[in-house]
Design a protein around this motif. Structure first.
Motif, PDB file in Angstrom:
ATOM      1  N   ASN A 168      70.944  77.251   0.762  1.00 62.72           N
ATOM      2  CA  ASN A 168      71.937  76.192   0.517  1.00 62.72           C
ATOM      3  C   ASN A 168      73.328  76.547   1.034  1.00 62.72           C
ATOM      4  N   SER A 169      73.731  77.791   0.873  1.00 57.66           N
ATOM      5  CA  SER A 169      75.095  78.162   1.250  1.00 57.66           C
ATOM      6  C   SER A 169      75.298  78.198   2.765  1.00 57.66           C
ATOM      7  N   MET A 170      74.219  78.147   3.536  1.00 60.67           N
ATOM      8  CA  MET A 170      74.323  78.192   4.985  1.00 60.67           C
ATOM      9  C   MET A 170      74.155  76.814   5.630  1.00 60.67           C
ATOM     10  N   LYS A 171      73.693  75.850   4.869  1.00 61.22           N
ATOM     11  CA  LYS A 171      73.466  74.525   5.439  1.00 61.22           C
ATOM     12  C   LYS A 171      74.741  73.953   6.026  1.00 61.22           C
ATOM     13  N   GLY A 172      74.609  73.424   7.231  1.00 57.39           N
ATOM     14  CA  GLY A 172      75.747  72.816   7.887  1.00 57.39           C
ATOM     15  C   GLY A 172      76.614  73.783   8.670  1.00 57.39           C
ATOM     16  N   ARG A 173      76.464  75.093   8.419  1.00 53.06           N
ATOM     17  CA  ARG A 173      77.258  76.081   9.154  1.00 53.06           C
ATOM     18  C   ARG A 173      76.387  76.904  10.104  1.00 53.06           C
ATOM     19  N   PHE A 174      75.157  77.162   9.704  1.00 54.23           N
ATOM     20  CA  PHE A 174      74.246  77.995  10.504  1.00 54.23           C
ATOM     21  C   PHE A 174      73.137  77.128  11.086  1.00 54.23           C
ATOM     22  N   THR A 175      72.695  77.489  12.289  1.00 51.20           N
ATOM     23  CA  THR A 175      71.575  76.794  12.924  1.00 51.20           C
ATOM     24  C   THR A 175      70.613  77.819  13.500  1.00 51.20           C
ATOM     25  N   ILE A 176      69.354  77.709  13.096  1.00 50.13           N
ATOM     26  CA  ILE A 176      68.317  78.588  13.631  1.00 50.13           C
ATOM     27  C   ILE A 176      67.567  77.832  14.722  1.00 50.13           C
ATOM     28  N   SER A 177      67.232  78.532  15.791  1.00 55.26           N
ATOM     29  CA  SER A 177      66.487  77.920  16.889  1.00 55.26           C
ATOM     30  C   SER A 177      65.646  79.001  17.553  1.00 55.26           C
ATOM     31  N   ARG A 178      64.747  78.585  18.428  1.00 51.24           N
ATOM     32  CA  ARG A 178      63.930  79.570  19.135  1.00 51.24           C
ATOM     33  C   ARG A 178      63.594  79.065  20.522  1.00 51.24           C
ATOM     34  N   ASP A 179      63.385  80.034  21.410  1.00 52.34           N
ATOM     35  CA  ASP A 179      62.944  79.754  22.778  1.00 52.34           C
ATOM     36  C   ASP A 179      61.682  80.580  22.984  1.00 52.34           C
ATOM     37  N   ASN A 180      60.539  79.949  22.826  1.00 55.14           N
ATOM     38  CA  ASN A 180      59.289  80.700  22.886  1.00 55.14           C
ATOM     39  C   ASN A 180      58.991  81.222  24.296  1.00 55.14           C
ATOM     40  N   ALA A 181      59.531  80.591  25.299  1.00 61.09           N
ATOM     41  CA  ALA A 181      59.345  81.103  26.665  1.00 61.09           C
ATOM     42  C   ALA A 181      60.015  82.458  26.837  1.00 61.09           C
ATOM     43  N   LYS A 182      61.044  82.710  26.034  1.00 61.58           N
ATOM     44  CA  LYS A 182      61.780  83.982  26.098  1.00 61.58           C
ATOM     45  C   LYS A 182      61.449  84.898  24.934  1.00 61.58           C
ATOM     46  N   ASN A 183      60.515  84.462  24.062  1.00 68.49           N
ATOM     47  CA  ASN A 183      60.176  85.254  22.867  1.00 68.49           C
ATOM     48  C   ASN A 183      61.434  85.589  22.070  1.00 68.49           C
ATOM     49  N   ALA A 184      62.271  84.591  21.871  1.00 62.13           N
ATOM     50  CA  ALA A 184      63.559  84.821  21.219  1.00 62.13           C
ATOM     51  C   ALA A 184      63.839  83.779  20.147  1.00 62.13           C
ATOM     52  N   VAL A 185      64.506  84.224  19.109  1.00 64.50           N
ATOM     53  CA  VAL A 185      64.988  83.359  18.039  1.00 64.50           C
ATOM     54  C   VAL A 185      66.477  83.606  17.895  1.00 64.50           C
ATOM     55  N   TYR A 186      67.209  82.546  17.611  1.00 62.45           N
ATOM     56  CA  TYR A 186      68.663  82.633  17.544  1.00 62.45           C
ATOM     57  C   TYR A 186      69.173  82.147  16.187  1.00 62.45           C
ATOM     58  N   LEU A 187      70.349  82.637  15.834  1.00 58.54           N
ATOM     59  CA  LEU A 187      71.059  82.134  14.670  1.00 58.54           C
ATOM     60  C   LEU A 187      72.498  81.872  15.090  1.00 58.54           C
ATOM     61  N   GLN A 188      72.830  80.609  15.221  1.00 59.19           N
ATOM     62  CA  GLN A 188      74.207  80.217  15.535  1.00 59.19           C
ATOM     63  C   GLN A 188      74.971  80.087  14.222  1.00 59.19           C
ATOM     64  N   MET A 189      76.047  80.836  14.099  1.00 58.40           N
ATOM     65  CA  MET A 189      76.833  80.853  12.864  1.00 58.40           C
ATOM     66  C   MET A 189      78.223  80.356  13.155  1.00 58.40           C
ATOM     67  N   ASN A 190      78.616  79.276  12.510  1.00 59.58           N
ATOM     68  CA  ASN A 190      79.937  78.681  12.685  1.00 59.58           C
ATOM     69  C   ASN A 190      80.711  78.718  11.371  1.00 59.58           C
ATOM     70  N   SER A 191      82.001  78.515  11.465  1.00 58.02           N
ATOM     71  CA  SER A 191      82.874  78.481  10.281  1.00 58.02           C
ATOM     72  C   SER A 191      82.637  79.696   9.395  1.00 58.02           C
ATOM     73  N   LEU A 192      82.643  80.847  10.004  1.00 60.76           N
ATOM     74  CA  LEU A 192      82.321  82.065   9.265  1.00 60.76           C
ATOM     75  C   LEU A 192      83.389  82.413   8.240  1.00 60.76           C
ATOM     76  N   ARG A 193      82.934  82.993   7.157  1.00 59.35           N
ATOM     77  CA  ARG A 193      83.780  83.357   6.024  1.00 59.35           C
ATOM     78  C   ARG A 193      83.646  84.852   5.757  1.00 59.35           C
ATOM     79  N   PRO A 194      84.619  85.460   5.113  1.00 58.98           N
ATOM     80  CA  PRO A 194      84.484  86.890   4.785  1.00 58.98           C
ATOM     81  C   PRO A 194      83.204  87.199   4.004  1.00 58.98           C
ATOM     82  N   GLU A 195      82.764  86.288   3.174  1.00 56.43           N
ATOM     83  CA  GLU A 195      81.550  86.525   2.383  1.00 56.43           C
ATOM     84  C   GLU A 195      80.270  86.478   3.227  1.00 56.43           C
ATOM     85  N   ASP A 196      80.386  86.118   4.497  1.00 53.22           N
ATOM     86  CA  ASP A 196      79.241  86.183   5.396  1.00 53.22           C
ATOM     87  C   ASP A 196      79.069  87.585   5.978  1.00 53.22           C
TER      88      ASP A 196
END
Length: 124
Positions: free
Chosen positions: A62-90
């Motif tokens: 819940n605390s990450m909704k709207g700020r973090f986005t998980i995605s993957r590119d299976n052709a590259k065998n990679a998963v990503y985590l885009q983190m926006n609006s970062l806070r010290p508690e992150d």
């Protein structure tokens, strides 16, 4: 056996963004769900987000909704985590983890494969 390697961590100011990457040692598409967890100093490792093998489904703590986005590119065998609006508690070490089958798990024991983690520090 799946080996995972995280990258992309670093030092960022409050409100900034980072994109974490998780590289898998073998093809994981359609077979392995992948999740991100994090562990702050003195705290338990906690669930952040998970994505299905196909990449078509995902969910977040819940605390990450709207700020973090998980995605993957299976052709590259990679998963990503885009983190926006970062806070010290992150601030934490961020880990990616993988499991065969369903992505709908938030508990650490459900994921048998783990990376070594990447440090994210958010300055105030």
């Amino acid at each position: 056996q799946v080996q995972l390697v995280e990258s992309g961590g670093g030092l960022v100011q409050t409100g900034g963004s980072l994109r974490l990457s998780c590289a898998a040692s073998k093809r994981t598409s359609s077979t392995y769900a992948v999740a991100w967890f994090r562990q702050a100093p003195g705290k338990e490792r906690e669930f952040v987000a998970a994505i299905s093998g196909s990449g078509g489904n995902s969910f977040y703590a819940n605390s990450m909704k709207g700020r973090f986005t998980i995605s993957r590119d299976n052709a590259k065998n990679a998963v990503y985590l885009q983190m926006n609006s970062l806070r010290p508690e992150d601030t934490a070490v961020y880990y990616c983890a993988a499991r065969r089958g369903s992505f709908s798990y938030t508990d650490r024991p459900e994921y048998p494969y783990w990376g070594q983690g990447t440090q994210v520090t958010v300055s105030s």
